[in-house]
Design a protein around this motif. Sequence first.
Motif, PDB file in Angstrom:
ATOM      1  N   MET A   1       0.790  -1.192   0.037  1.00  7.73           N
ATOM      2  CA  MET A   1       0.043   0.152  -0.055  1.00  7.73           C
ATOM      3  C   MET A   1       0.935   1.219  -0.208  1.00  7.73           C
ATOM      4  N   ARG A   2       0.345   2.199  -0.767  1.00 12.75           N
ATOM      5  CA  ARG A   2       1.342   3.528  -0.577  1.00 12.75           C
ATOM      6  C   ARG A   2       0.346   4.680  -0.585  1.00 12.75           C
ATOM      7  N   LEU A   3       0.453   5.780   0.052  1.00  7.46           N
ATOM      8  CA  LEU A   3      -0.201   6.875   0.072  1.00  7.46           C
ATOM      9  C   LEU A   3       0.026   7.554  -1.271  1.00  7.46           C
ATOM     10  N   ALA A   4      -1.225   7.779  -1.948  1.00  5.80           N
ATOM     11  CA  ALA A   4      -1.439   8.230  -3.185  1.00  5.80           C
ATOM     12  C   ALA A   4      -1.953   9.712  -3.325  1.00  5.80           C
ATOM     13  N   TRP A   5      -3.075  10.167  -2.456  1.00 11.82           N
ATOM     14  CA  TRP A   5      -3.431  11.445  -2.749  1.00 11.82           C
ATOM     15  C   TRP A   5      -3.750  12.148  -1.206  1.00 11.82           C
ATOM     16  N   ILE A   6      -3.395  13.453  -1.147  1.00 16.76           N
ATOM     17  CA  ILE A   6      -4.040  14.056   0.080  1.00 16.76           C
ATOM     18  C   ILE A   6      -4.800  15.199  -0.467  1.00 16.76           C
ATOM     19  N   VAL A   7      -6.170  15.179  -0.258  1.00 19.96           N
ATOM     20  CA  VAL A   7      -7.290  16.126  -0.621  1.00 19.96           C
ATOM     21  C   VAL A   7      -7.474  17.118   0.595  1.00 19.96           C
ATOM     22  N   GLN A   8      -7.556  18.273   0.314  1.00 19.57           N
ATOM     23  CA  GLN A   8      -7.748  19.361   1.354  1.00 19.57           C
ATOM     24  C   GLN A   8      -9.142  19.884   0.557  1.00 19.57           C
ATOM     25  N   TYR A   9     -10.228  20.102   1.466  1.00 18.01           N
ATOM     26  CA  TYR A   9     -11.385  20.966   1.009  1.00 18.01           C
ATOM     27  C   TYR A   9     -11.187  22.446   1.488  1.00 18.01           C
ATOM     28  N   VAL A  10     -11.572  23.292   0.165  1.00 18.89           N
ATOM     29  CA  VAL A  10     -11.183  24.636   0.264  1.00 18.89           C
ATOM     30  C   VAL A  10     -12.218  25.372  -0.302  1.00 18.89           C
ATOM     31  N   PRO A  11     -12.385  26.573   0.408  1.00 23.82           N
ATOM     32  CA  PRO A  11     -13.418  27.391  -0.308  1.00 23.82           C
ATOM     33  C   PRO A  11     -13.135  27.831  -1.743  1.00 23.82           C
ATOM     34  N   ASP A  12     -11.994  28.135  -1.983  1.00 27.57           N
ATOM     35  CA  ASP A  12     -11.712  28.702  -3.383  1.00 27.57           C
ATOM     36  C   ASP A  12     -10.522  27.775  -3.927  1.00 27.57           C
ATOM     37  N   VAL A  13     -10.756  26.861  -4.947  1.00 22.48           N
ATOM     38  CA  VAL A  13      -9.848  25.962  -5.477  1.00 22.48           C
ATOM     39  C   VAL A  13      -8.781  26.672  -6.330  1.00 22.48           C
ATOM     40  N   GLN A  14      -9.286  27.826  -7.205  1.00 25.25           N
ATOM     41  CA  GLN A  14      -8.252  28.275  -7.957  1.00 25.25           C
ATOM     42  C   GLN A  14      -7.583  29.310  -7.085  1.00 25.25           C
ATOM     43  N   ALA A  15      -7.925  29.753  -6.105  1.00 22.74           N
ATOM     44  CA  ALA A  15      -6.993  30.865  -5.355  1.00 22.74           C
ATOM     45  C   ALA A  15      -6.024  29.834  -4.529  1.00 22.74           C
ATOM     46  N   THR A  16      -6.375  28.810  -4.132  1.00 22.37           N
ATOM     47  CA  THR A  16      -5.677  27.840  -3.462  1.00 22.37           C
ATOM     48  C   THR A  16      -4.467  27.394  -4.289  1.00 22.37           C
ATOM     49  N   VAL A  17      -4.882  27.035  -5.648  1.00 21.89           N
ATOM     50  CA  VAL A  17      -4.044  26.708  -6.451  1.00 21.89           C
ATOM     51  C   VAL A  17      -2.897  27.543  -6.796  1.00 21.89           C
ATOM     52  N   ASP A  18      -3.289  28.947  -7.048  1.00 20.56           N
ATOM     53  CA  ASP A  18      -2.501  30.001  -7.587  1.00 20.56           C
ATOM     54  C   ASP A  18      -1.318  30.208  -6.407  1.00 20.56           C
ATOM     55  N   PHE A  19      -1.760  30.123  -5.334  1.00 21.26           N
ATOM     56  CA  PHE A  19      -1.025  30.277  -4.016  1.00 21.26           C
ATOM     57  C   PHE A  19       0.240  29.121  -4.077  1.00 21.26           C
ATOM     58  N   TYR A  20      -0.182  27.948  -4.236  1.00 21.48           N
ATOM     59  CA  TYR A  20       0.536  26.672  -4.139  1.00 21.48           C
ATOM     60  C   TYR A  20       1.715  26.745  -5.401  1.00 21.48           C
ATOM     61  N   GLU A  21       1.107  27.419  -6.471  1.00 20.05           N
ATOM     62  CA  GLU A  21       2.103  27.484  -7.755  1.00 20.05           C
ATOM     63  C   GLU A  21       3.088  28.450  -7.438  1.00 20.05           C
ATOM     64  N   LYS A  22       2.501  29.647  -6.787  1.00 18.88           N
ATOM     65  CA  LYS A  22       3.624  30.767  -6.529  1.00 18.88           C
ATOM     66  C   LYS A  22       4.539  30.571  -5.410  1.00 18.88           C
ATOM     67  N   ALA A  23       4.051  30.004  -4.338  1.00 22.19           N
ATOM     68  CA  ALA A  23       4.615  29.669  -2.970  1.00 22.19           C
ATOM     69  C   ALA A  23       5.635  28.571  -3.063  1.00 22.19           C
ATOM     70  N   PHE A  24       5.251  27.521  -3.829  1.00 25.38           N
ATOM     71  CA  PHE A  24       6.228  26.149  -3.903  1.00 25.38           C
ATOM     72  C   PHE A  24       6.443  25.512  -5.321  1.00 25.38           C
ATOM     73  N   GLY A  25       5.954  26.369  -6.280  1.00 26.66           N
ATOM     74  CA  GLY A  25       6.332  26.086  -7.754  1.00 26.66           C
ATOM     75  C   GLY A  25       5.388  24.523  -8.115  1.00 26.66           C
ATOM     76  N   LEU A  26       4.574  24.348  -7.411  1.00 28.34           N
ATOM     77  CA  LEU A  26       3.890  23.108  -7.809  1.00 28.34           C
ATOM     78  C   LEU A  26       2.997  23.425  -9.123  1.00 28.34           C
ATOM     79  N   THR A  27       2.860  22.414  -9.851  1.00 32.54           N
ATOM     80  CA  THR A  27       2.381  22.364 -11.275  1.00 32.54           C
ATOM     81  C   THR A  27       0.888  21.704 -11.316  1.00 32.54           C
ATOM     82  N   VAL A  28       0.122  21.820 -12.049  1.00 30.61           N
ATOM     83  CA  VAL A  28      -1.257  21.064 -11.900  1.00 30.61           C
ATOM     84  C   VAL A  28      -1.155  19.879 -12.847  1.00 30.61           C
ATOM     85  N   ARG A  29      -1.545  18.727 -12.105  1.00 28.54           N
ATOM     86  CA  ARG A  29      -1.666  17.499 -12.872  1.00 28.54           C
ATOM     87  C   ARG A  29      -2.728  17.422 -13.477  1.00 28.54           C
TER      88      ARG A  29
END
Length: 135
Positions: free
Chosen positions: A1-29
Amino acid sequence: MRLAWIVQYVPDVQATVDFYEKAFGLTVRFASPSDSGGPDFVAMETGGTVLSFAREDFVAPQGIPFTPTRPDGPPPAQEIAFEVDDVPAAHARAIAAGGVEVAAPQLKPWGQSVSYLRDPNGALVEICSPIPTLA
């Protein structure tokens, strides 16, 4: 078994994605299409386990109660941790992107550098160097 996903429920998905892209350099899969103008669900590349964000109302039809994460409340009893080589630089980048500092980078007795911040939703984020004994 391996940990595959972490899901956080948020009020604004796009704003959260924008932050994680800018703050940590993550990209959308993957981003789900939505009729609401923004994505309902986004999975982001982290180099390992996928970090995902979904609209809070995704859990409502399942009848699963949860406590929303908010910047003016205490963070949930969990954290998102990112391992980096340069903790002070990564911490500064995350703060400049809109994170709120909880603890500035510090060297721990076991040789690891660690800092903490909260994302714009109020989730706790750790930025740390590799643990020397595990590297």
